[in-house]
Write a protein that holds these residues in place. Structure first.
Motif, short mmCIF file in Angstrom:
data_model
loop_
_atom_site.label_atom_id
_atom_site.label_comp_id
_atom_site.label_asym_id
_atom_site.label_seq_id
_atom_site.Cartn_x
_atom_site.Cartn_y
_atom_site.Cartn_z
N SER C 84 0.64 -1.33 0.23
CA SER C 84 -0.08 0.02 0.20
C SER C 84 1.02 1.47 0.14
CB SER C 84 -0.82 -0.21 1.12
OG SER C 84 0.23 0.18 2.67
N ARG C 86 0.35 3.82 1.91
CA ARG C 86 1.47 4.20 3.30
C ARG C 86 2.56 2.70 3.59
NH1 ARG C 86 -1.59 6.28 7.26
NH2 ARG C 86 -3.83 5.97 5.86
N ASP C 87 2.47 1.73 3.96
CA ASP C 87 3.25 0.56 4.43
C ASP C 87 4.38 0.74 3.53
OD1 ASP C 87 1.93 -0.22 5.52
OD2 ASP C 87 1.12 -2.39 4.71
N ASP C 170 -4.54 2.46 1.93
CA ASP C 170 -3.73 0.77 2.68
C ASP C 170 -3.99 0.43 1.92
OD1 ASP C 170 -3.42 1.54 5.35
OD2 ASP C 170 -4.96 3.06 5.42
#
Lengths: 176, 176, 176
Positions: C84, C86-87, C170
């Motif tokens: 994602s 965010r990751d 996400d």
């Protein structure tokens, strides 16, 4: 990173910008409607379309017409079996059968290049809608056109389509 | 294939072209935001929207408002089960629940047709983004609008949406 | 639903409209080509980009350059594993590796806000084409830019991107 001017080309006027937009809004629906002769009348007699990388270049209305007649197909016919653009040319398959295709242009950048010539760059993606309503997209492209003005009218002299996938010509055209 | 003029209609001015672009840039976000009353204020009192082939025509702000209120749904609600546009009307289902839909217009061709009337043709595709981030597209369409100017402002008098898939109304709207 | 004027802001001139279109047609291909320094030169020194909801805001060319260098990747490299947005930030992954991404803007609404400031609102979708020719789309967004004119040239002072999916950061970026 100083804030110097990024513009090294003449500024396009609003009238010219709109004229170019309206030119494409007349030109491309002709290709989508398979009105091939009328579409080619929006190109110069020696007009060319080239696909990169690893593609082909066709020049002149007669050569373009022969290729388009053989490949552009008919939305009323059934879908063809899965085939790539390159194989469709090799085996003479109308790989747009059964499909309504539409060109989506964006980010049109227009640069006057002499009195009667324009360099136009844009990105394009082709959507394909089949009779059942399935929508798919061909890989994105960047297109560079040279437009010329003859007796007051704009014509496409050359179109170079650079595909964003190097495998564009060998991938299945419209995977199920 | 002689290079005769393709243009048989008055040339749109840049100012008018931009005014039309800005009109749609105000109008369509209202529909996307489900501001239905405000959206319908951008149409004439007798304004109509028709879907072809095999679809329906709704005319007048009250009829349009009733249909839109019942069908346009709420992006905060869960997705509905799989249903077609036609069945959504028959069973009164808000088939846009759980979806943010956005209209993408391209290839806008504008022709003045009298002093206060414009014929506008464009192609459109609707994207649907669900809460999880899944994106899908409805079948492509060609739209023909008649715009009129009243007291200086543009309004849509009629909109005819021709879908590129003859099965558009009976296909599942947003297949999972 | 009376037909009062919907317009409470100054009407944009055709020349300004076209200048803004051409600004984006110069600006965004720089980001797509990963010409990050040149792209950031189209923003003010303190220019910012913010992602909502639940995202992040980066301000100033140096902070933006560091983030973009780490994240924008290289289309010549292999695709990264599923991750994602965010990751990708948390684990410092160049999640655009292996992808040609293109921004598609539509429905551009331009409002002058003072002598040298423009408020520009549009919707945007990002296409991603991988080396094999697969095309996917990120969730749709609405973007609000503030443009300023400095020494005659337009620059982006701020960009706020509101994603249509609350889960945008996400979700898997480019699911296989």
């Amino acid at each position: 990173m100083s804030q110097v001017s990024h513009r090294t080309v003449p500024r396009v006027t609003a009238e010219l910008y709109v004229e170019v937009q309206q030119f494409y809004a007349r030109q491309m629906p002709l290709l989508e409607a398979r009105k091939l002769v009328e579409f080619l009348e929006t190109m110069t007699e020696d007009g060319s379309i080239e696909h990169r990388p690893g593609g082909w270049k066709l020049a002149g209305r007669q050569q373009l017409l022969a290729e388009m007649r053989a490949r552009r197909g008919d939305p009323e016919r059934p879908l063809v079996e899965e085939i790539s653009a390159r194989d469709a040319r090799e085996h003479d398959v109308a790989y747009y059968d059964g499909l309504v295709y539409r060109y989506w242009f964006d980010r049109m950048h227009i640069e006057p290049a002499g009195e009667d010539t324009l360099h136009v760059r844009y990105q394009a993606i082709v959507s394909m809608t089949d009779a059942a309503g399935k929508v798919s997209f061909e890989p994105t492209t960047v297109v560079e056109d040279v437009l010329v003005r003859i007796d007051g009218e704009l014509y496409t002299r050359s179109r170079v389509v650079t595909h964003d996938s190097p495998a564009w010509a060998d991938k299945i055209h419209n995977p199920s």
